[in-house]
Design a protein around this motif. Structure first.
Motif, PDB file in Angstrom:
ATOM      1  N   GLY A 266      61.686  20.641  48.486  1.00 29.55           N
ATOM      2  CA  GLY A 266      62.213  21.146  49.743  1.00 29.55           C
ATOM      3  C   GLY A 266      63.380  22.092  49.583  1.00 29.55           C
ATOM      4  N   LEU A 267      63.955  22.171  48.399  1.00 27.41           N
ATOM      5  CA  LEU A 267      65.038  23.113  48.136  1.00 27.41           C
ATOM      6  C   LEU A 267      64.505  24.418  47.565  1.00 27.41           C
ATOM      7  CD1 LEU A 267      68.057  23.889  47.699  1.00 27.41           C
ATOM      8  CD2 LEU A 267      67.871  22.783  45.467  1.00 27.41           C
ATOM      9  N   VAL A 268      63.647  24.313  46.559  1.00 27.58           N
ATOM     10  CA  VAL A 268      63.208  25.484  45.810  1.00 27.58           C
ATOM     11  C   VAL A 268      62.268  26.359  46.630  1.00 27.58           C
ATOM     12  CG1 VAL A 268      61.880  26.238  43.800  1.00 27.58           C
ATOM     13  CG2 VAL A 268      63.528  24.376  43.575  1.00 27.58           C
ATOM     14  N   VAL A 269      61.228  25.766  47.206  1.00 31.95           N
ATOM     15  CA  VAL A 269      60.175  26.565  47.831  1.00 31.95           C
ATOM     16  C   VAL A 269      60.678  27.371  49.034  1.00 31.95           C
ATOM     17  CG1 VAL A 269      57.920  26.480  48.960  1.00 31.95           C
ATOM     18  CG2 VAL A 269      58.381  25.037  46.963  1.00 31.95           C
ATOM     19  N   PRO A 270      61.352  26.746  50.034  1.00 34.97           N
ATOM     20  CA  PRO A 270      61.812  27.556  51.166  1.00 34.97           C
ATOM     21  C   PRO A 270      62.770  28.672  50.755  1.00 34.97           C
ATOM     22  CG  PRO A 270      61.943  25.226  51.687  1.00 34.97           C
ATOM     23  CD  PRO A 270      61.682  25.322  50.226  1.00 34.97           C
ATOM     24  N   HIS A 271      63.583  28.407  49.734  1.00 39.07           N
ATOM     25  CA  HIS A 271      64.545  29.427  49.323  1.00 39.07           C
ATOM     26  C   HIS A 271      63.827  30.617  48.690  1.00 39.07           C
ATOM     27  CE1 HIS A 271      68.808  30.352  48.883  1.00 39.07           C
ATOM     28  NE2 HIS A 271      68.481  30.957  47.762  1.00 39.07           N
ATOM     29  N   ILE A 272      62.814  30.357  47.876  1.00 38.47           N
ATOM     30  CA  ILE A 272      62.049  31.458  47.279  1.00 38.47           C
ATOM     31  C   ILE A 272      61.331  32.251  48.360  1.00 38.47           C
ATOM     32  CG2 ILE A 272      60.077  31.991  45.808  1.00 38.47           C
ATOM     33  CD1 ILE A 272      60.914  29.766  43.964  1.00 38.47           C
ATOM     34  N   VAL A 273      60.749  31.554  49.327  1.00 39.19           N
ATOM     35  CA  VAL A 273      60.073  32.243  50.430  1.00 39.19           C
ATOM     36  C   VAL A 273      61.063  33.123  51.186  1.00 39.19           C
ATOM     37  CG1 VAL A 273      58.915  31.899  52.648  1.00 39.19           C
ATOM     38  CG2 VAL A 273      58.257  30.518  50.670  1.00 39.19           C
TER      39      VAL A 273
ATOM     40  N   PHE B  13      67.206  25.972  39.155  1.00 42.79           N
ATOM     41  CA  PHE B  13      67.167  26.813  40.356  1.00 42.79           C
ATOM     42  C   PHE B  13      68.288  26.412  41.312  1.00 42.79           C
ATOM     43  CE2 PHE B  13      65.763  28.040  44.576  1.00 42.79           C
ATOM     44  CZ  PHE B  13      65.317  29.330  44.364  1.00 42.79           C
ATOM     45  N   PHE B  14      68.565  25.114  41.421  1.00 41.36           N
ATOM     46  CA  PHE B  14      69.660  24.642  42.266  1.00 41.36           C
ATOM     47  C   PHE B  14      70.991  25.234  41.818  1.00 41.36           C
ATOM     48  CE2 PHE B  14      73.056  21.673  43.248  1.00 41.36           C
ATOM     49  CZ  PHE B  14      72.838  21.399  44.602  1.00 41.36           C
ATOM     50  N   VAL B  15      71.223  25.248  40.515  1.00 36.17           N
ATOM     51  CA  VAL B  15      72.465  25.823  39.983  1.00 36.17           C
ATOM     52  C   VAL B  15      72.532  27.308  40.310  1.00 36.17           C
ATOM     53  CG1 VAL B  15      73.761  26.311  37.875  1.00 36.17           C
ATOM     54  CG2 VAL B  15      72.614  24.104  38.156  1.00 36.17           C
ATOM     55  N   LEU B  16      71.387  28.010  40.188  1.00 35.62           N
ATOM     56  CA  LEU B  16      71.358  29.436  40.489  1.00 35.62           C
ATOM     57  C   LEU B  16      71.688  29.698  41.960  1.00 35.62           C
ATOM     58  CD1 LEU B  16      70.731  32.354  39.651  1.00 35.62           C
ATOM     59  CD2 LEU B  16      68.322  31.887  40.164  1.00 35.62           C
TER      60      LEU B  16
ATOM     61  N   ILE C 201      53.447  12.211  32.533  1.00 35.97           N
ATOM     62  CA  ILE C 201      54.869  12.337  32.843  1.00 35.97           C
ATOM     63  C   ILE C 201      55.061  12.133  34.341  1.00 35.97           C
ATOM     64  CG2 ILE C 201      56.863  13.884  32.792  1.00 35.97           C
ATOM     65  CD1 ILE C 201      55.534  15.366  30.487  1.00 35.97           C
ATOM     66  N   PRO C 202      56.074  11.370  34.765  1.00 33.45           N
ATOM     67  CA  PRO C 202      56.335  11.253  36.205  1.00 33.45           C
ATOM     68  C   PRO C 202      56.546  12.623  36.828  1.00 33.45           C
ATOM     69  CG  PRO C 202      57.611   9.621  34.987  1.00 33.45           C
ATOM     70  CD  PRO C 202      56.993  10.534  33.963  1.00 33.45           C
ATOM     71  N   ILE C 203      55.934  12.845  37.970  1.00 34.90           N
ATOM     72  CA  ILE C 203      55.987  14.167  38.578  1.00 34.90           C
ATOM     73  C   ILE C 203      57.409  14.532  39.003  1.00 34.90           C
ATOM     74  CG2 ILE C 203      55.453  13.327  40.895  1.00 34.90           C
ATOM     75  CD1 ILE C 203      53.797  15.891  41.264  1.00 34.90           C
ATOM     76  N   GLY C 204      58.231  13.532  39.319  1.00 34.20           N
ATOM     77  CA  GLY C 204      59.616  13.813  39.654  1.00 34.20           C
ATOM     78  C   GLY C 204      60.378  14.437  38.498  1.00 34.20           C
ATOM     79  N   VAL C 205      59.987  14.112  37.272  1.00 32.99           N
ATOM     80  CA  VAL C 205      60.621  14.719  36.100  1.00 32.99           C
ATOM     81  C   VAL C 205      60.254  16.197  36.020  1.00 32.99           C
ATOM     82  CG1 VAL C 205      60.715  14.687  33.577  1.00 32.99           C
ATOM     83  CG2 VAL C 205      60.662  12.532  34.850  1.00 32.99           C
ATOM     84  N   ILE C 206      58.996  16.524  36.311  1.00 29.81           N
ATOM     85  CA  ILE C 206      58.555  17.913  36.277  1.00 29.81           C
ATOM     86  C   ILE C 206      59.283  18.745  37.329  1.00 29.81           C
ATOM     87  CG2 ILE C 206      56.586  19.452  36.549  1.00 29.81           C
ATOM     88  CD1 ILE C 206      56.416  17.824  34.025  1.00 29.81           C
ATOM     89  N   THR C 207      59.340  18.248  38.562  1.00 33.90           N
ATOM     90  CA  THR C 207      59.994  19.017  39.630  1.00 33.90           C
ATOM     91  C   THR C 207      61.500  19.139  39.384  1.00 33.90           C
ATOM     92  OG1 THR C 207      60.224  17.014  41.004  1.00 33.90           O
ATOM     93  CG2 THR C 207      58.259  18.371  41.335  1.00 33.90           C
ATOM     94  N   ALA C 208      62.113  18.099  38.803  1.00 33.52           N
ATOM     95  CA  ALA C 208      63.537  18.181  38.486  1.00 33.52           C
ATOM     96  C   ALA C 208      63.793  19.181  37.366  1.00 33.52           C
ATOM     97  CB  ALA C 208      64.072  16.803  38.100  1.00 33.52           C
ATOM     98  N   PHE C 209      62.903  19.214  36.388  1.00 35.39           N
ATOM     99  CA  PHE C 209      63.037  20.156  35.277  1.00 35.39           C
ATOM    100  C   PHE C 209      62.986  21.597  35.774  1.00 35.39           C
ATOM    101  CE2 PHE C 209      61.209  22.767  31.856  1.00 35.39           C
ATOM    102  CZ  PHE C 209      62.084  22.481  30.830  1.00 35.39           C
TER     103      PHE C 209
END
Length: 370
Positions: free
Chosen positions: A298-305, A357-360, A344-352
């Motif tokens: 919910g953070l990454v996708v709307p911001h890229i759009v 991107f959050f820092v950026l 791999i837990p999917i939460g690990v993939i999305t966090a990776f």
């Protein structure tokens, strides 16, 4: 980062002023087609790739065979057909629904709070869902004597109730500020609620160490679903959330200019804000209930759009749904294949992907003048 200013045409001193129309912002056809293409490609990739790789064309033909009256020769064996229709298809559909809900809710939260760093877990939904799931797992282990003996529906129901309860509690605490409170009050209330519920969850885990492994497995997110139960459970909430939020994209554009200006234009800011927050929180709670905690979508996708397609929420919201669905389906594919045969837990993939991107975004936001 703030949205680009809107030019609002309204006659001053008009005693019967109505909600003004923001500068028209159209959803370009090419972006809409790109969103649907991304969903289609992610779905086909999720169905075709895995420990057993299958030809994409044959997979697509087998999916079309599910339509009444369609009979195509896919060339797949009965075993391969079962892999596509009974194992992978429900999981891919669940990933598309969860990704769409989290991204849509993220775009809605960012509009309501006028903050590009807002996400669906802002009002404590994640902490409430985690506490609810932990309580269900602990109580189930106490009753059954075996915390790993799964009872279908127990954990999702508890997580759903916990997420909604946390959001309602944040609303009630935020209401103490009076009628003229701003969105910052709700943010602080959500942080307080999340901290309190996380402390309760930590206490429960400390008292019931035998359940830690299962709880953390749920907290890290997963889309493994036994058949169509979870997609069917999520679908009605997804439809309600999507309809309400998408129909109010214009109001989010008006709210972006500020509460006083929006009120002068005939909009009731608090009423619109709470309606949108309720709808987004409902979708978030339902998604979390069936998938666990999957962050950063919910953070990454709307911001890229927003950066690529435009700042109007009539553009951001529908495209966030489409690209969010594709993003999570591809993330789940990576979770299943990167360390195969382990998963791999999917939460690990999305966090990776999401943490850098959050820092950026944070650096870009702080670098801009206020």
């Amino acid at each position: 980062m703030t949205d680009r200013p809107l030019r609002l045409a309204v006659r001053p001193r008009d005693p019967a002023v109505k909600l003004a129309q923001p500068t028209p912002a159209r959803l370009r056809r090419r972006w809409l087609l790109a969103g649907f293409a991304a969903v289609l490609l992610a779905a086909v990739a999720g169905l075709a790739l895995g420990p057993v790789s299958l030809p994409p064309g044959s997979v697509a033909a087998e999916v079309l065979n599910l339509i009444p009256g369609v009979h195509l020769d896919s060339g797949l064996t009965p075993h391969e057909v079962a892999i596509v229709t009974e194992l992978r298809l429900p999981r891919v559909v669940l990933g598309l629904l969860v990704g769409a809900m989290l991204a849509l809710a993220g775009g809605c939260y960012q509009g309501v709070f006028r903050n590009p760093l807002a996400d669906p877990y802002l009002l404590g939904a994640a902490a409430g869902a985690g506490l609810g799931a932990t309580m269900a797992i602990v109580l189930r282990g106490a009753v059954d004597g075996d915390a790993t003996n799964r009872l279908p529906g127990t954990v999702p129901l508890a997580a759903f109730a916990g997420a909604l309860g946390a959001v309602v509690l944040a609303y009630l605490i935020g209401a103490v500020g009076g009628r003229d409170r701003g969105p910052g009050t709700l943010i602080l209330a959500g942080v307080a609620v999340a901290s309190f519920l996380t402390a309760l969850q930590t206490y429960l885990l400390q008292r019931n160490v035998e359940t830690i492994r299962e709880v953390y497995s749920w907290l890290l997110g997963r889309l493994a679903t036994p058949g169509w139960h979870d997609p069917r459970l999520l679908l009605p909430y997804a439809v309600v959330t999507a309809v309400v939020v998408l129909l109010h994209g214009r109001e989010l554009d008006v709210l972006s200019v500020g509460d006083e200006e929006a009120a002068a234009l005939g909009l009731h800011p608090q009423r619109s804000r709470y309606l949108l927050l309720a709808a987004a929180s409902l979708g978030t709670a339902a998604a979390v209930a069936v998938s666990g905690l999957i962050g950063f979508v919910g953070l990454v996708v709307p911001h890229i759009v927003r950066l690529l397609a435009g700042a109007s929420y009539r553009i951001i919201l529908p495209l966030s749904m489409l690209f969010g669905a594709a993003f999570l389906a591809l993330a789940d594919l990576a979770a299943r294949t990167v360390a195969a045969p382990a998963e791999i837990p999917i939460g690990v993939i999305t966090a990776f992907l999401g943490a850098p991107f959050f820092v950026l975004v944070l650096r870009t936001t702080r670098a801009r003048p206020t």
